[in-house]
Write a protein that holds these residues in place. Sequence first.
Motif, PDB file in Angstrom:
ATOM      1  N   VAL A  44       0.842  -1.189   0.000  1.00 32.10           N
ATOM      2  CA  VAL A  44       0.000   0.000   0.000  1.00 32.10           C
ATOM      3  C   VAL A  44       0.882   1.245   0.000  1.00 32.10           C
ATOM      4  CG1 VAL A  44      -1.755   1.316   1.229  1.00 32.10           C
ATOM      5  CG2 VAL A  44      -1.874  -1.189   1.176  1.00 32.10           C
ATOM      6  N   GLU A  45       0.742   2.048  -1.039  1.00 32.03           N
ATOM      7  CA  GLU A  45       1.494   3.301  -1.164  1.00 32.03           C
ATOM      8  C   GLU A  45       0.731   4.407  -0.434  1.00 32.03           C
ATOM      9  OE1 GLU A  45       4.912   5.204  -3.071  1.00 32.03           O
ATOM     10  OE2 GLU A  45       4.203   3.228  -3.652  1.00 32.03           O
ATOM     11  N   VAL A  46       1.457   5.203   0.365  1.00 33.60           N
ATOM     12  CA  VAL A  46       0.827   6.331   1.048  1.00 33.60           C
ATOM     13  C   VAL A  46       1.207   7.626   0.324  1.00 33.60           C
ATOM     14  CG1 VAL A  46       0.793   5.156   3.272  1.00 33.60           C
ATOM     15  CG2 VAL A  46       2.757   6.605   2.688  1.00 33.60           C
ATOM     16  N   MET A  47       0.354   8.622   0.456  1.00 32.62           N
ATOM     17  CA  MET A  47       0.563   9.890  -0.238  1.00 32.62           C
ATOM     18  C   MET A  47       1.691  10.683   0.421  1.00 32.62           C
ATOM     19  SD  MET A  47      -0.430  11.889  -2.734  1.00 32.62           S
ATOM     20  CE  MET A  47      -2.139  11.493  -3.180  1.00 32.62           C
ATOM     21  N   SER A  48       2.739  10.950  -0.336  1.00 33.37           N
ATOM     22  CA  SER A  48       3.846  11.743   0.175  1.00 33.37           C
ATOM     23  C   SER A  48       3.725  13.176  -0.329  1.00 33.37           C
ATOM     24  CB  SER A  48       5.177  11.143  -0.298  1.00 33.37           C
ATOM     25  OG  SER A  48       5.399  11.441  -1.666  1.00 33.37           O
ATOM     26  N   SER A  49       4.728  13.997  -0.017  1.00 35.96           N
ATOM     27  CA  SER A  49       4.732  15.375  -0.497  1.00 35.96           C
ATOM     28  C   SER A  49       4.942  15.453  -2.007  1.00 35.96           C
ATOM     29  CB  SER A  49       5.810  16.187   0.225  1.00 35.96           C
ATOM     30  OG  SER A  49       7.068  15.535   0.158  1.00 35.96           O
ATOM     31  N   MET A  50       5.233  14.319  -2.658  1.00 39.73           N
ATOM     32  CA  MET A  50       5.237  14.271  -4.125  1.00 39.73           C
ATOM     33  C   MET A  50       3.853  14.586  -4.683  1.00 39.73           C
ATOM     34  SD  MET A  50       7.935  13.040  -6.112  1.00 39.73           S
ATOM     35  CE  MET A  50       7.242  11.849  -7.244  1.00 39.73           C
ATOM     36  N   LYS A  51       2.812  14.160  -3.915  1.00 43.92           N
ATOM     37  CA  LYS A  51       1.408  14.347  -4.322  1.00 43.92           C
ATOM     38  C   LYS A  51       1.132  13.719  -5.694  1.00 43.92           C
ATOM     39  CE  LYS A  51       0.348  18.386  -1.498  1.00 43.92           C
ATOM     40  NZ  LYS A  51       1.541  18.332  -0.656  1.00 43.92           N
ATOM     41  N   ARG A  52       1.706  12.536  -5.894  1.00 47.61           N
ATOM     42  CA  ARG A  52       1.493  11.834  -7.159  1.00 47.61           C
ATOM     43  C   ARG A  52       0.351  10.832  -7.023  1.00 47.61           C
ATOM     44  NH1 ARG A  52       6.370   8.678 -10.146  1.00 47.61           N
ATOM     45  NH2 ARG A  52       6.223   7.363  -8.288  1.00 47.61           N
ATOM     46  N   HIS A  53       0.467   9.920  -6.109  1.00 44.02           N
ATOM     47  CA  HIS A  53      -0.622   9.014  -5.767  1.00 44.02           C
ATOM     48  C   HIS A  53      -0.316   8.379  -4.425  1.00 44.02           C
ATOM     49  CE1 HIS A  53       1.959   6.460  -8.641  1.00 44.02           C
ATOM     50  NE2 HIS A  53       2.231   6.020  -7.432  1.00 44.02           N
ATOM     51  N   GLY A  54      -1.371   7.857  -3.783  1.00 45.94           N
ATOM     52  CA  GLY A  54      -1.191   7.218  -2.489  1.00 45.94           C
ATOM     53  C   GLY A  54      -2.410   7.380  -1.605  1.00 45.94           C
ATOM     54  N   VAL A  55      -2.517   6.502  -0.625  1.00 50.25           N
ATOM     55  CA  VAL A  55      -3.589   6.572   0.362  1.00 50.25           C
ATOM     56  C   VAL A  55      -3.391   7.826   1.206  1.00 50.25           C
ATOM     57  CG1 VAL A  55      -4.554   5.445   2.402  1.00 50.25           C
ATOM     58  CG2 VAL A  55      -3.905   4.073   0.412  1.00 50.25           C
ATOM     59  N   THR A  56      -4.451   8.543   1.464  1.00 51.66           N
ATOM     60  CA  THR A  56      -4.379   9.777   2.249  1.00 51.66           C
ATOM     61  C   THR A  56      -4.647   9.486   3.723  1.00 51.66           C
ATOM     62  OG1 THR A  56      -6.726  10.261   1.951  1.00 51.66           O
ATOM     63  CG2 THR A  56      -5.211  11.082   0.264  1.00 51.66           C
ATOM     64  N   PRO A  57      -4.265  10.401   4.611  1.00 47.27           N
ATOM     65  CA  PRO A  57      -4.557  10.189   6.035  1.00 47.27           C
ATOM     66  C   PRO A  57      -6.047   9.984   6.303  1.00 47.27           C
ATOM     67  CG  PRO A  57      -2.960  11.960   5.773  1.00 47.27           C
ATOM     68  CD  PRO A  57      -3.437  11.611   4.398  1.00 47.27           C
TER      69      PRO A  57
END
Length: 343
Positions: free
Chosen positions: A112-125
């Motif tokens: 599961v990928e989480v959303m980093s400061s890249m703001k590309r894709h990922g699960v959000t908080p």
Amino acid sequence: MALTLYVDTARWRAHQQQVLQQFPGLVPVCKGNGYGFGHERLADEATRLGSDLLAVGTTYEAARIKDYFSGDLLVLTPFRHGEEPVPLPDRAIRSVSSVQGLGGLAGARVVVEVMSSMKRHGVTPEELPMLASAIENVRLEGFAIHLPLDRTDGTDAVDEVIGWMDRLRNARLPLHTMFVSHLKADELHRLQAQFPQTRFRARIGTRLWLGDHDATEYRGAVLDVTRVAKGDRFGYRQQKAASDGYLVVVAGGTSHGVGLEAPKALHGMMPRAKGVARAGLATVNRNLSPYVWSGKQRWFAEPPHMQVSILFVPSDAPEPKVGEELVAHLRHTTTQFDRLVDR
């Protein structure tokens, strides 16, 4: 006569070992054109490194590379509902970047990928409360965070990862493995010391395969040399030679990636000024080639052809001879060689 990638194999592999020592348990990345080496070659190198896991870009790459690498395969592109199904073995692990995506992978192995400061894709908080029940139907291999290369706002990469570790822990989610990208060795060690119960695994491609620039070199063979005088017409568009010199036909054209250039992020006045100068020269058909002869990078005589390029070498430089090779400064990730030679 070919565009050849020469590899100082001992030096190249010594660099790989240095990176492996800095990042124990690293996950080699093999995506795109295999960083210029090809999927089959990098799969072999990953096996030599003793890797149990190899990261690839897409399901299509995983399908191609599965016959060359016997370990697990981590697909970095997140699963999307409606994507074309690609038959993959059970040792393939899919990345997921949303709770909805987990719903389409029942029984599958997932990261599961989480959303980093890249703001590309990922699960959000905000999605974390729904994540606990969603992962019950998959085989969770861990979480992942893809960090930016530059942090111009002065923030700390370790702090960003810690923030996510705290969020995941507070959501009572399992933290046995965290895959990370673009961390320095000391940053990874800081995280490992702070979270000893979690295994941090760095996904590394560029630094691993291309970190020692002097371990590899592209060279294009000279196929023909024609003397021209000022005013002589030549080429597809019958341009006039600006001065006396030589038209040098060298291996390497658009099918190899010669003449292709990825956009660059420019910082500072000098790089921007050079960029403006290059753009201005291009408007009058002056384009610098990647080929070097007699210590200088030479100009294209005209745009590269499909498999060869034609360079202009002025008469005050030594005449290249057929069969000689010119060093070419090419970007590995956009170049396709004719042959690879270990030396």
